[in-house]
Each structure stands twice: as C-alpha cells, then as structure tokens.
Design a protein around this motif. Structure first.
Motif, PDB file in Angstrom:
ATOM      1  N   UNK A  57       0.848  -1.188   0.000  1.00  0.00           N
ATOM      2  CA  UNK A  57       0.000   0.000   0.000  1.00  0.00           C
ATOM      3  C   UNK A  57       0.886   1.240   0.000  1.00  0.00           C
ATOM      4  N   UNK A  58       0.720   2.070  -1.025  1.00  0.00           N
ATOM      5  CA  UNK A  58       1.536   3.272  -1.157  1.00  0.00           C
ATOM      6  C   UNK A  58       0.703   4.422  -1.701  1.00  0.00           C
ATOM      7  N   UNK A  59       1.072   5.629  -1.292  1.00  0.00           N
ATOM      8  CA  UNK A  59       0.452   6.838  -1.833  1.00  0.00           C
ATOM      9  C   UNK A  59       1.557   7.854  -2.101  1.00  0.00           C
ATOM     10  N   UNK A  60       1.180   8.993  -2.637  1.00  0.00           N
ATOM     11  CA  UNK A  60       2.138  10.067  -2.923  1.00  0.00           C
ATOM     12  C   UNK A  60       3.326   9.542  -3.734  1.00  0.00           C
ATOM     13  N   UNK A  61       3.045   8.723  -4.728  1.00  0.00           N
ATOM     14  CA  UNK A  61       4.097   8.102  -5.539  1.00  0.00           C
ATOM     15  C   UNK A  61       4.609   9.121  -6.554  1.00  0.00           C
ATOM     16  N   UNK A  62       5.904   9.396  -6.464  1.00  0.00           N
ATOM     17  CA  UNK A  62       6.524  10.377  -7.353  1.00  0.00           C
ATOM     18  C   UNK A  62       7.756   9.754  -8.011  1.00  0.00           C
ATOM     19  N   UNK A  63       7.745   9.623  -9.338  1.00  0.00           N
ATOM     20  CA  UNK A  63       8.932   9.096 -10.025  1.00  0.00           C
ATOM     21  C   UNK A  63      10.017  10.167 -10.111  1.00  0.00           C
ATOM     22  N   UNK A  64      11.278   9.726 -10.101  1.00  0.00           N
ATOM     23  CA  UNK A  64      12.405  10.639 -10.271  1.00  0.00           C
ATOM     24  C   UNK A  64      13.605   9.865 -10.809  1.00  0.00           C
ATOM     25  N   UNK A  65      14.610  10.578 -11.240  1.00  0.00           N
ATOM     26  CA  UNK A  65      15.839   9.980 -11.766  1.00  0.00           C
ATOM     27  C   UNK A  65      16.928  10.034 -10.699  1.00  0.00           C
ATOM     28  N   UNK A  66      17.667   8.944 -10.570  1.00  0.00           N
ATOM     29  CA  UNK A  66      18.800   8.891  -9.642  1.00  0.00           C
ATOM     30  C   UNK A  66      19.907   8.122 -10.340  1.00  0.00           C
ATOM     31  N   UNK A  67      21.033   8.785 -10.583  1.00  0.00           N
ATOM     32  CA  UNK A  67      22.158   8.179 -11.287  1.00  0.00           C
ATOM     33  C   UNK A  67      21.733   7.609 -12.643  1.00  0.00           C
ATOM     34  N   UNK A  68      20.814   8.321 -13.311  1.00  0.00           N
ATOM     35  CA  UNK A  68      20.362   7.899 -14.630  1.00  0.00           C
ATOM     36  C   UNK A  68      19.370   6.748 -14.637  1.00  0.00           C
ATOM     37  N   UNK A  69      18.891   6.340 -13.465  1.00  0.00           N
ATOM     38  CA  UNK A  69      17.925   5.231 -13.376  1.00  0.00           C
ATOM     39  C   UNK A  69      16.595   5.742 -12.826  1.00  0.00           C
ATOM     40  N   UNK A  70      15.532   4.975 -13.128  1.00  0.00           N
ATOM     41  CA  UNK A  70      14.193   5.346 -12.643  1.00  0.00           C
ATOM     42  C   UNK A  70      14.013   4.906 -11.189  1.00  0.00           C
ATOM     43  N   UNK A  71      13.570   5.828 -10.355  1.00  0.00           N
ATOM     44  CA  UNK A  71      13.265   5.565  -8.951  1.00  0.00           C
ATOM     45  C   UNK A  71      11.898   6.155  -8.646  1.00  0.00           C
ATOM     46  N   UNK A 110      14.977 -14.294   4.734  1.00  0.00           N
ATOM     47  CA  UNK A 110      15.037 -12.994   4.072  1.00  0.00           C
ATOM     48  C   UNK A 110      15.366 -13.260   2.606  1.00  0.00           C
ATOM     49  N   UNK A 111      14.568 -12.696   1.705  1.00  0.00           N
ATOM     50  CA  UNK A 111      14.807 -12.889   0.280  1.00  0.00           C
ATOM     51  C   UNK A 111      14.215 -11.711  -0.497  1.00  0.00           C
ATOM     52  N   UNK A 112      14.741 -11.463  -1.708  1.00  0.00           N
ATOM     53  CA  UNK A 112      14.237 -10.339  -2.507  1.00  0.00           C
ATOM     54  C   UNK A 112      12.976 -10.720  -3.276  1.00  0.00           C
ATOM     55  N   UNK A 113      12.000  -9.814  -3.266  1.00  0.00           N
ATOM     56  CA  UNK A 113      10.788 -10.022  -4.063  1.00  0.00           C
ATOM     57  C   UNK A 113      10.376  -8.706  -4.711  1.00  0.00           C
ATOM     58  N   UNK A 114       9.499  -8.807  -5.676  1.00  0.00           N
ATOM     59  CA  UNK A 114       8.951  -7.626  -6.331  1.00  0.00           C
ATOM     60  C   UNK A 114       7.605  -7.275  -5.717  1.00  0.00           C
ATOM     61  N   UNK A 115       7.398  -5.976  -5.523  1.00  0.00           N
ATOM     62  CA  UNK A 115       6.122  -5.436  -5.043  1.00  0.00           C
ATOM     63  C   UNK A 115       5.605  -4.441  -6.061  1.00  0.00           C
ATOM     64  N   UNK A 116       4.302  -4.492  -6.349  1.00  0.00           N
ATOM     65  CA  UNK A 116       3.680  -3.386  -7.057  1.00  0.00           C
ATOM     66  C   UNK A 116       3.233  -2.396  -5.989  1.00  0.00           C
ATOM     67  N   UNK A 117       3.241  -1.121  -6.338  1.00  0.00           N
ATOM     68  CA  UNK A 117       2.795  -0.073  -5.416  1.00  0.00           C
ATOM     69  C   UNK A 117       1.379   0.317  -5.806  1.00  0.00           C
ATOM     70  N   UNK A 118       0.456   0.233  -4.855  1.00  0.00           N
ATOM     71  CA  UNK A 118      -0.949   0.516  -5.154  1.00  0.00           C
ATOM     72  C   UNK A 118      -1.653   1.061  -3.923  1.00  0.00           C
ATOM     73  N   UNK A 119      -2.720   1.791  -4.156  1.00  0.00           N
ATOM     74  CA  UNK A 119      -3.547   2.285  -3.060  1.00  0.00           C
ATOM     75  C   UNK A 119      -4.422   1.135  -2.560  1.00  0.00           C
TER      76      UNK A 119
END
Length: 154
Positions: A40-54, A104-113
């Motif tokens: 669950x996420x809100x106020x999602x703002x994309x930006x560039x950091x070191x030439x990558x999408x964040x 502990x392991x890495x997974x992908x999350x989608x950000x959504x309200x």
C-alpha cells in the motif's frame, strides 16, 4: 498424500519486515491467487537517480493506528495489473528484501492504493515460490515476527 520436508509452512496471515525500506511489524495477507506482491503506497513520485528510474512514496502501515513511512526505491518495471474486481491499473514495480520468520529474500512489489483493504501488504504466489513456502489457510501467524535490526525502522 505426499509431504515435502524442505518446504516451510506459513499461515494465511503473517508478520513481515521490509528491511531495505526501514519497515518492521507489517501484517501481510498471503494471496496465492495474486502473482505479484503488493504494498500500500500513496504520494508516488517518479524521479531519476544516477540515470535510473526511482520512486518516492509513502508506505502505509497498520489498520487501526495508521503509520506512514517515506520510502525510496528503484523502479524495476511498470506493469498493468488486473485487480480482483476486473479493473486494470498501471503500477510501479520495485524489488526489495522481505523478512518472514527467519528467512530474508528479494521479491517484487507493485505499489498501489489499498486504503480500503484490511491488509496493507499482499504476498503473492511468486514470493512464495521463491522461498519455497506452502500455505495452510487454517492457520495464521505461524512464523515468529522477524527480529531483524532495521536502521531507521518505525
């Protein structure tokens, strides 16, 4: 009936932590019908950091007492997800570590309200497969709360 000794059992709901995002004590619902996990996420703002999408976003924790935590994460991709009610939604996808029990392991999350949902975090089937977990839907909170020391955790 076959048994699999190398698989760990979890319940329909479990306590998790997201150490790279600085969050502990999140209740997650296990959703085997969802492929990807959702935060669950809100106020999602994309930006560039070191030439990558964040993205910068506010993660919302808890249902009775709302807690908010500002986060930044690299964008892995942007996906169109079809929700359970049939609506398509474009979401940012991030990859971060999840802690459940002693794993502990890495997974992908989608950000959504998910403000209208009871659980702010869903763990989908991809995350379960990666960690070789099986779900007993008759149980809840089988695993201990993660005890990771998380810098900046709330």
């Amino acid at each position: 009936m076959k048994t699999f000794d190398h698989l760990s059992v979890i319940g329909l709901r479990e306590w998790i932590a997201l150490p790279e995002l600085g969050m502990v004590g999140l209740r997650a619902k296990i959703d085997t019908g969802a492929s990807t996990s959702t935060l669950h996420a809100s106020d999602i703002v994309p930006f560039q950091k070191h030439g990558e999408r964040w993205v910068r976003f506010t993660a919302h924790l808890g249902t009775l007492v709302q807690r908010r935590h500002r986060c930044e994460a690299q964008v892995v991709s942007v996906k169109t997800i079809k929700s359970s009610n049939g609506q398509a939604q474009t979401r940012y996808v991030i990859r971060t570590q999840v802690a459940l029990g002693d794993r502990v392991w890495p997974i992908e999350f989608t950000l959504a309200c998910r403000k209208t949902m009871r659980y702010r975090v869903l763990l989908g089937s991809k995350a379960l497969v990666q960690a070789q977990l099986v779900v007993n839907p008759a149980l809840t909170y089988v695993q201990e709360k993660p005890t990771l020391s998380v810098p900046g955790a709330q």
